[in-house]
Scaffold this active site. Structure first.
Site, mmCIF file in Angstrom:
data_model
loop_
_atom_site.group_PDB
_atom_site.id
_atom_site.type_symbol
_atom_site.label_atom_id
_atom_site.label_comp_id
_atom_site.label_asym_id
_atom_site.label_seq_id
_atom_site.Cartn_x
_atom_site.Cartn_y
_atom_site.Cartn_z
ATOM 1 N N ARG A 199 1.023 -33.930 43.503
ATOM 2 C CA ARG A 199 0.058 -34.583 44.403
ATOM 3 C C ARG A 199 0.136 -34.037 45.824
ATOM 4 O O ARG A 199 -0.122 -34.768 46.790
ATOM 5 C CB ARG A 199 0.276 -36.103 44.438
ATOM 6 C CG ARG A 199 -0.149 -36.817 43.178
ATOM 7 C CD ARG A 199 -1.655 -37.003 43.148
ATOM 8 N NE ARG A 199 -2.075 -37.523 41.854
ATOM 9 C CZ ARG A 199 -2.249 -38.817 41.591
ATOM 10 N NH1 ARG A 199 -2.039 -39.723 42.510
ATOM 11 N NH2 ARG A 199 -2.645 -39.189 40.394
ATOM 12 N N ARG A 223 -3.858 -38.043 49.757
ATOM 13 C CA ARG A 223 -4.254 -38.911 50.869
ATOM 14 C C ARG A 223 -3.261 -38.980 52.014
ATOM 15 O O ARG A 223 -3.587 -39.468 53.085
ATOM 16 C CB ARG A 223 -4.512 -40.328 50.336
ATOM 17 C CG ARG A 223 -5.821 -40.445 49.591
ATOM 18 C CD ARG A 223 -5.838 -41.674 48.706
ATOM 19 N NE ARG A 223 -4.867 -41.521 47.645
ATOM 20 C CZ ARG A 223 -4.642 -42.411 46.697
ATOM 21 N NH1 ARG A 223 -5.293 -43.549 46.702
ATOM 22 N NH2 ARG A 223 -3.756 -42.191 45.751
ATOM 23 N N ARG A 262 -12.380 -35.315 51.528
ATOM 24 C CA ARG A 262 -12.840 -36.278 50.530
ATOM 25 C C ARG A 262 -14.018 -37.077 51.068
ATOM 26 O O ARG A 262 -14.979 -37.349 50.342
ATOM 27 C CB ARG A 262 -11.728 -37.218 50.094
ATOM 28 C CG ARG A 262 -12.115 -37.933 48.795
ATOM 29 C CD ARG A 262 -11.127 -38.962 48.359
ATOM 30 N NE ARG A 262 -11.101 -40.086 49.274
ATOM 31 C CZ ARG A 262 -10.481 -41.231 49.046
ATOM 32 N NH1 ARG A 262 -9.811 -41.388 47.918
ATOM 33 N NH2 ARG A 262 -10.501 -42.201 49.923
ATOM 34 N N ASP A 307 -8.295 -33.867 37.872
ATOM 35 C CA ASP A 307 -7.603 -35.056 37.395
ATOM 36 C C ASP A 307 -7.478 -35.002 35.880
ATOM 37 O O ASP A 307 -8.327 -34.409 35.200
ATOM 38 C CB ASP A 307 -8.339 -36.336 37.807
ATOM 39 C CG ASP A 307 -7.418 -37.548 37.689
ATOM 40 O OD1 ASP A 307 -6.643 -37.793 38.632
ATOM 41 O OD2 ASP A 307 -7.447 -38.221 36.650
ATOM 42 N N TYR A 316 -5.190 -44.263 28.695
ATOM 43 C CA TYR A 316 -6.301 -44.613 29.600
ATOM 44 C C TYR A 316 -7.600 -44.789 28.816
ATOM 45 O O TYR A 316 -8.414 -45.660 29.132
ATOM 46 C CB TYR A 316 -6.471 -43.533 30.678
ATOM 47 C CG TYR A 316 -5.367 -43.552 31.714
ATOM 48 C CD1 TYR A 316 -5.427 -44.400 32.815
ATOM 49 C CD2 TYR A 316 -4.244 -42.734 31.577
ATOM 50 C CE1 TYR A 316 -4.403 -44.424 33.761
ATOM 51 C CE2 TYR A 316 -3.213 -42.749 32.516
ATOM 52 C CZ TYR A 316 -3.303 -43.592 33.596
ATOM 53 O OH TYR A 316 -2.290 -43.630 34.523
HETATM 54 O O1 CP3 Z 1 -0.924 -32.818 41.888
HETATM 55 C C1 CP3 Z 1 -1.986 -32.507 42.458
HETATM 56 O O2 CP3 Z 1 -2.115 -32.535 43.701
HETATM 57 C C2 CP3 Z 1 -3.146 -31.999 41.638
HETATM 58 C C3 CP3 Z 1 -4.202 -32.927 41.346
HETATM 59 C C4 CP3 Z 1 -3.894 -34.122 40.477
HETATM 60 C C5 CP3 Z 1 -4.480 -35.398 40.700
HETATM 61 N N1 CP3 Z 1 -4.144 -36.215 39.666
HETATM 62 C C6 CP3 Z 1 -5.341 -35.737 41.835
HETATM 63 C C7 CP3 Z 1 -5.570 -37.159 42.154
HETATM 64 C C8 CP3 Z 1 -3.111 -34.229 39.329
HETATM 65 C C9 CP3 Z 1 -2.206 -33.198 38.682
HETATM 66 C C10 CP3 Z 1 -3.298 -35.547 38.815
HETATM 67 C C11 CP3 Z 1 -2.670 -36.015 37.577
HETATM 68 C C12 CP3 Z 1 -2.870 -37.395 37.152
HETATM 69 N N2 CP3 Z 1 -3.970 -38.178 37.322
HETATM 70 C C13 CP3 Z 1 -1.938 -38.120 36.371
HETATM 71 C C14 CP3 Z 1 -0.604 -37.581 35.866
HETATM 72 C C15 CP3 Z 1 0.439 -37.521 36.902
HETATM 73 C C16 CP3 Z 1 0.913 -38.857 37.390
HETATM 74 O O3 CP3 Z 1 0.687 -39.126 38.583
HETATM 75 O O4 CP3 Z 1 1.520 -39.595 36.615
HETATM 76 C C17 CP3 Z 1 -2.485 -39.391 36.129
HETATM 77 C C18 CP3 Z 1 -1.825 -40.503 35.362
HETATM 78 C C19 CP3 Z 1 -3.780 -39.412 36.715
HETATM 79 C C20 CP3 Z 1 -4.780 -40.514 36.688
HETATM 80 C C21 CP3 Z 1 -5.082 -41.011 38.034
HETATM 81 N N3 CP3 Z 1 -5.780 -40.308 38.988
HETATM 82 C C22 CP3 Z 1 -4.719 -42.259 38.578
HETATM 83 C C23 CP3 Z 1 -3.936 -43.332 37.854
HETATM 84 C C24 CP3 Z 1 -5.214 -42.298 39.891
HETATM 85 C C25 CP3 Z 1 -5.178 -43.479 40.824
HETATM 86 C C26 CP3 Z 1 -3.890 -43.591 41.537
HETATM 87 C C27 CP3 Z 1 -3.979 -42.945 42.878
HETATM 88 O O5 CP3 Z 1 -3.044 -42.240 43.265
HETATM 89 O O6 CP3 Z 1 -5.010 -43.189 43.546
HETATM 90 C C28 CP3 Z 1 -5.838 -41.043 40.143
HETATM 91 C C29 CP3 Z 1 -6.486 -40.633 41.395
HETATM 92 C C30 CP3 Z 1 -6.090 -39.321 41.976
HETATM 93 N N4 CP3 Z 1 -5.856 -38.170 41.283
HETATM 94 C C31 CP3 Z 1 -5.961 -39.048 43.366
HETATM 95 C C32 CP3 Z 1 -5.637 -37.697 43.480
HETATM 96 C C33 CP3 Z 1 -5.442 -36.917 44.742
HETATM 97 C C34 CP3 Z 1 -6.224 -40.032 44.493
HETATM 98 C C35 CP3 Z 1 -7.702 -40.160 44.605
HETATM 99 C C36 CP3 Z 1 -8.193 -40.411 46.007
HETATM 100 O O7 CP3 Z 1 -8.348 -39.440 46.762
HETATM 101 O O8 CP3 Z 1 -8.420 -41.580 46.318
#
Ligand code: CP3
Length: 343
Positions: free
Chosen positions: A24, A28, A37, A74, A151
């Site tokens: 990540r 944010r 974003r 994602d 999911y």
């Molecule tokens: O790592 C990176 O920077 C690359 C991009 C990436 C994202 N999600 C961007 C993201 C990667 C590799 C993921 C993987 C992901 N997404 C997983 C597996 C890894 C983990 O964290 O366990 C899972 C379970 C998801 C599903 C997901 N996406 C959830 C549950 C959420 C909400 C939680 C949160 O942090 O907001 C997301 C959103 C998400 N994916 C964001 C980002 C940068 C935040 C979105 C925003 O900008 O508001």
């Protein structure tokens, strides 16, 4: 030509200073990410806008000089490409249309239909291949079938993956068909990412730890092995990182059993334990607790250096044990990198 240090570690080389990146890392906690974003509108529009997705991927590379960039996308884009409805509720997380019976499974699209939806992601990778600094490796990724299925079945994140366990226990045949469909789609997706320029791919099984006994073998280990074997057939020189999060003692032998070049460790296992029990199989990645990026200070430095030293002498990629959180302080990221490089 100088080989990128991430690729050297993945090829089994023990380096004096490990390559560093962060799960990540585009997110944010960075003001520049929040600005881009806002420009995109929302999170999914950002994922499907190749220019802006490439821009946010590059932001942490410019700011911190990480040794690897991870594609901005994602894991839930695959369900969407298979026909599920997907949206993100600000401040809460993802929502999907649910799958509650075998009939709804039948309505999913075939695996090879995913490219219709996912082609912008491949374009993001092509842009990044041109724009990344020559020393920075590009990592593509997908969710592992079990995590993606949790999911798809619940329609959202759940604390204990209860709905997915219930579906699996009630109808193992239908559940296995869902796992197979996601596995096939994931092979096609990661293969297309590699064709577009991804140099490494990572498989995120965030909820692997909730699988017990034969379920772990059937739904975490076996799908990972199938995906990795298929990728290795087409792209023998592209390394794969597997992340069976919270697998505990099942990290032992996971790389050997699946063909992964590296296992990523979460922060529930100690680096000293993993150095002894897991690193013998090859490269490991991890595993600083993400909360240090919020609080920083001497604990951050001491922990980053302890982990770096525990894994020294064998191949290691420095990372967090899970994603950096939105309340993290970017100054702590810079301090972490400095601590690892001076350990
Ligand atoms: O790592 C990176 O920077 C690359 C991009 C990436 C994202 N999600 C961007 C993201 C990667 C590799 C993921 C993987 C992901 N997404 C997983 C597996 C890894 C983990 O964290 O366990 C899972 C379970 C998801 C599903 C997901 N996406 C959830 C549950 C959420 C909400 C939680 C949160 O942090 O907001 C997301 C959103 C998400 N994916 C964001 C980002 C940068 C935040 C979105 C925003 O900008 O508001």
């Amino acid at each position: 030509m100088m080989t990128k240090i991430l690729l050297r570690a993945l090829a089994g080389e023990a380096l004096p200073t490990p390559p560093i990146w962060m799960m990540r890392q585009a997110g944010r906690y960075l003001p520049e990410y929040r600005a881009t974003r806002a420009q995109a509108g929302d999170f999914l529009s950002l994922c499907y806008n190749p220019d802006l997705a490439a821009e946010v991927t590059l932001q942490p590379i410019r700011r911190f000089g990480f040794d690897a960039a991870i594609l901005f996308a994602d894991i839930l884009l695959i369900p969407q490409a298979l026909g599920a409805d997907l949206w993100f509720v600000t401040g809460e997380g993802p929502r999907l249309s649910t799958i509650t019976d075998a009939r709804q499974l039948g309505e999913l699209k075939p695996a090879d239909a995913i490219h219709d939806t996912l082609s912008p992601i491949y374009e993001t990778i092509r842009i990044l291949s041109r724009e990344l600094p020559p020393e920075t490796a590009l990592i593509g990724f997908a969710g592992a079938p079990w995590t993606v299925a949790t999911y798809m079945i619940a329609g959202r994140g759940t604390p204990d993956q209860g709905p997915a366990h219930a579906f699996k226990n009630a109808d193992r045949v239908a559940f296995s068909a869902l796992i197979d469909r996601i596995t096939e789609a994931t092979i096609l997706y990661l293969s297309a990412q590699i064709d577009a320029g991804a140099e490494v791919v990572k498989i995120f099984d965030s909820w692997a730890g909730s699988l017990q006994g034969a379920d772990f073998d059937d739904f975490a280990l076996t799908p990972a092995r199938r995906i990795i074997q298929a990728l290795k057939q087409r792209h023998p020189n592209v390394p794969v990182i597997a992340f069976p999060r919270e697998a505990g003692d099942r990290y032992i032998g996971f790389a050997r059993a699946t063909g992964a070049d590296c296992v990523a460790l979460d922060n529930s296992v100690s680096a000293e334990w993993a150095a002894e029990k897991v690193q013998g199989d090859g490269c490991v990645q991890g595993n600083l607790a993400p909360h240090h990026m919020v609080t920083g200070g001497d604990e951050l430095i001491a922990e980053a250096q302890r982990i770096t030293r525990a894994f020294r002498g064998r191949p290691h990629i420095f990372n967090l044990g899970h994603g950096i959180t939105p309340d993290a302080n970017p100054e702590n990221v810079a301090a972490m990198i400095e601590a690892v490089r001076s350990a």
